[in-house]
Design an enzyme around this catalytic site. Structure first.
Site, PDB file in Angstrom:
ATOM      1  CG  ASP A 236     -18.689  12.110 120.789  1.00  0.00           C
ATOM      2  OD1 ASP A 236     -18.171  11.829 121.890  1.00  0.00           O
ATOM      3  OD2 ASP A 236     -19.810  12.507 120.690  1.00  0.00           O
TER       4      ASP A 236
ATOM      5  CB  SER B  16     -25.060  13.468 124.483  1.00  0.00           C
ATOM      6  OG  SER B  16     -23.766  14.431 124.651  1.00  0.00           O
TER       7      SER B  16
ATOM      8  CG  HIS C  88     -20.319  10.546 124.422  1.00  0.00           C
ATOM      9  ND1 HIS C  88     -20.325  11.366 123.395  1.00  0.00           N
ATOM     10  CD2 HIS C  88     -21.222  10.860 125.322  1.00  0.00           C
ATOM     11  CE1 HIS C  88     -21.236  12.293 123.627  1.00  0.00           C
ATOM     12  NE2 HIS C  88     -21.804  12.109 124.735  1.00  0.00           N
TER      13      HIS C  88
END
Length: 529
Positions: free
Chosen positions: A220, A463, A280
């Site tokens: 990520d 996600s 994220h």
């Protein structure tokens, strides 16, 4: 713990995804060429070329490049002006990829039509098995919760490389002050009335499953320091971004450590004005393994698992296929040229990212995920947020992966979630409404560029559905390990999850798999069979 609330209606960046507005198709005679991820008005300068096993080109980059240059000799693409540039097109060898393919670069960017012509010419070589563009990967913006929660500085203590305790069962509910209000995603229907969309971690925790001894690689944006996260493997992770414009470093090159330095960008793009970092990877890591019962914040699905952060997404949320495929192989314990071997190979890999186009066994994603699965690593993939058929996206259409759709608090399909026959099951992703239960809450950071103060944010998207599944896989494997049982294979894990998924309270409007992820039922199955 006292909380201060800061209102901010900024956008969250969730599923890492490139979305061309149209999809090119290959002809029956050119199935060796991947045109599906080409955008109609795109520009491409790097290409991934795979060769037949045992061929001379596979073992000799010099010979491979000689053949590629011969391909251009006398071709219209090699004439000045043929690709909207005054100079003729040249190809340069960049590096050998962990999937066994070569990455080559054109001397200048090519239009979609020119890139198509070039790849078809390359594929005409009988020793070439597959050609595809080194596709850009971006972060897709999705709304997140208007409230960002900050803990008092005294609650955080020193932000070091936190290690997680390995003794005692995790109680339910845990002594995490925000759990009861915000973590609908971990509850069972009996906790808050029926129907609900939570995953029922109580039964798994009470059976002793906690993720201990299991490594989950989060491929990520990297991770930030946070008092509610075990960051002890962050220095052992790796940053696979080479381009300094994407990595944020002063020079090109990969570096040790899976730390997130920020994905902000002060330069407007066609996709969005990416001015603010999203963190994220920290959000995903917290869902997998946020510390539990420690008196602060929230709890993760597998609080005693260890997260190995692998950075592939950088400034502006940008990445490329070649970065991600190298990262997947490395996370699974494979070798990547120029990178020290991974000292902590993962048992689970979480991929909250992807590209448009169907997966092929010869494609980059197809080869990378197959390598991981073949080496006993379960690969969990988010199916994207396009309200579209998941068969048109990869790696969620790759063979053997666990493809995860998103449901809301009521157990219904999230309106943005992709769907389709290749979806394995659903997990909490939130609906994105203005209520607290419209989001999945987890660890985050307050910095708009670089990391600053640790926070807890609510986001929605597939996600954040995928790491619920990654966490439950860690629970399953840790329970088997503690019981002295052989660890389930990726195929067995997939079967366990589908057979124990809780039926949807109402039939979804589109197919999103076998049901809703059920942590308690999955752990019970492996311990009683």
């Amino acid at each position: 713990m006292q909380l201060s609330i800061s209102l901010a209606n900024k956008l969250a960046l969730t599923m890492a995804l490139v979305l061309p507005t149209a999809q090119a198709t290959t002809t029956s005679g050119m199935t060796k060429v991947n045109l599906a991820s080409l955008a109609p008005h795109g520009h491409y300068s790097r290409f991934i070329v795979s060769y037949r096993n045992g061929s001379a080109e596979e073992s000799s980059p010099m010979l491979a490049m000689a053949h590629l240059r011969m391909t251009l000799a006398g071709d219209d693409l090699n004439k000045p002006g043929a690709t909207n540039k005054s100079q003729p097109l040249k190809l340069v060898y960049l590096r050998h990829l962990a999937i066994g393919a070569d990455l080559v670069s054109a001397s200048h960017p090519l239009s979609t039509n020119a890139a198509t012509t070039l790849m078809r010419h390359i594929a005409a070589d009988p020793d070439v098995t597959y050609v595809e563009p080194d596709t850009p990967i971006y972060l897709l913006p999705v709304a997140h919760a208007p409230a960002v929660m900050l803990a008092q500085p005294s609650s955080f203590g020193k932000l070091g490389n936190t290690r997680v305790a390995t003794t005692s069962l995790i109680p339910y509910p845990p002594k995490d002050p925000m759990f009861a209000k915000y973590q609908w995603n971990l509850t069972s229907p009996q906790d808050r009335g029926s129907p609900q969309g939570g995953i029922d971690v109580e039964k798994a925790w009470s059976a002793g499953a906690d993720g201990h001894g299991i490594v989950v690689a989060v491929v990520d944006t990297g991770i930030t320091r946070h008092p509610d996260l075990d960051t002890s493997l962050a220095n052992d992770g790796y940053d696979f971004i080479i381009d300094h414009k994407i990595s944020g470093r002063k020079v090109d090159g990969r570096v040790p450590g899976g730390w997130d330095t920020g994905d902000w960008s002060g330069v407007p793009t066609k996709r969005k004005d990416f001015y603010v970092s999203d963190w994220h990877g920290t959000q995903v890591a917290g869902i997998v393994a946020e510390l539990a019962n420690n008196g602060i914040g929230l709890a993760g699905v597998a609080p005693k698992a260890r997260v190995l952060p692998v950075r592939v997404l950088g400034r502006g949320g940008d990445s490329s296929l070649s970065y991600v495929t190298d990262a997947i192989v490395w996370a699974a314990g494979g070798h990547v040229d120029g990178v020290p071997d991974n000292r902590h190979p993962a048992q689970v890999i979480n991929l909250s990212l992807g590209i448009h186009g169907r997966c092929s066994p010869e494609s980059g994603f197809g080869k990378a995920t197959a390598y991981a699965i073949r080496h006993g690593v379960t690969v969990v993939v988010a199916v994207a947020d396009s309200n579209d058929d998941s068969k048109n996206f990869t790696p969620d259409s790759c063979s053997g992966v666990i493809a995860v759709a998103a449901n809301d608090v009521n157990g219904t399909r999230a309106p943005y979630s992709n769907y389709g026959r290749n979806v394995t099951l659903s997990a909490p992703g939130g609906s994105g409404n203005d209520r607290d239960d419209g989001f999945v809450w987890s660890t985050n950071n307050s910095g708009e560029t670089g990391p600053e103060r640790p926070t807890y944010n609510g986001m929605c998207g597939t996600s954040f559905a995928a790491p619920h599944v990654s966490g439950v896989v860690a629970l399953i494997l840790s329970a088997e390990k503690a019981a002295g049982k052989p660890l389930s294979t990726p195929a067995q894990i997939k079967t366990i999850l589908t057979e124990t998924a809780r039926p949807f309270p109402v039939k979804p409007d589109k197919p999103i798999g076998a049901g809703i992820l059920d942590a308690g039922a999955a752990v019970e199955k492996v311990l009683t069979h």
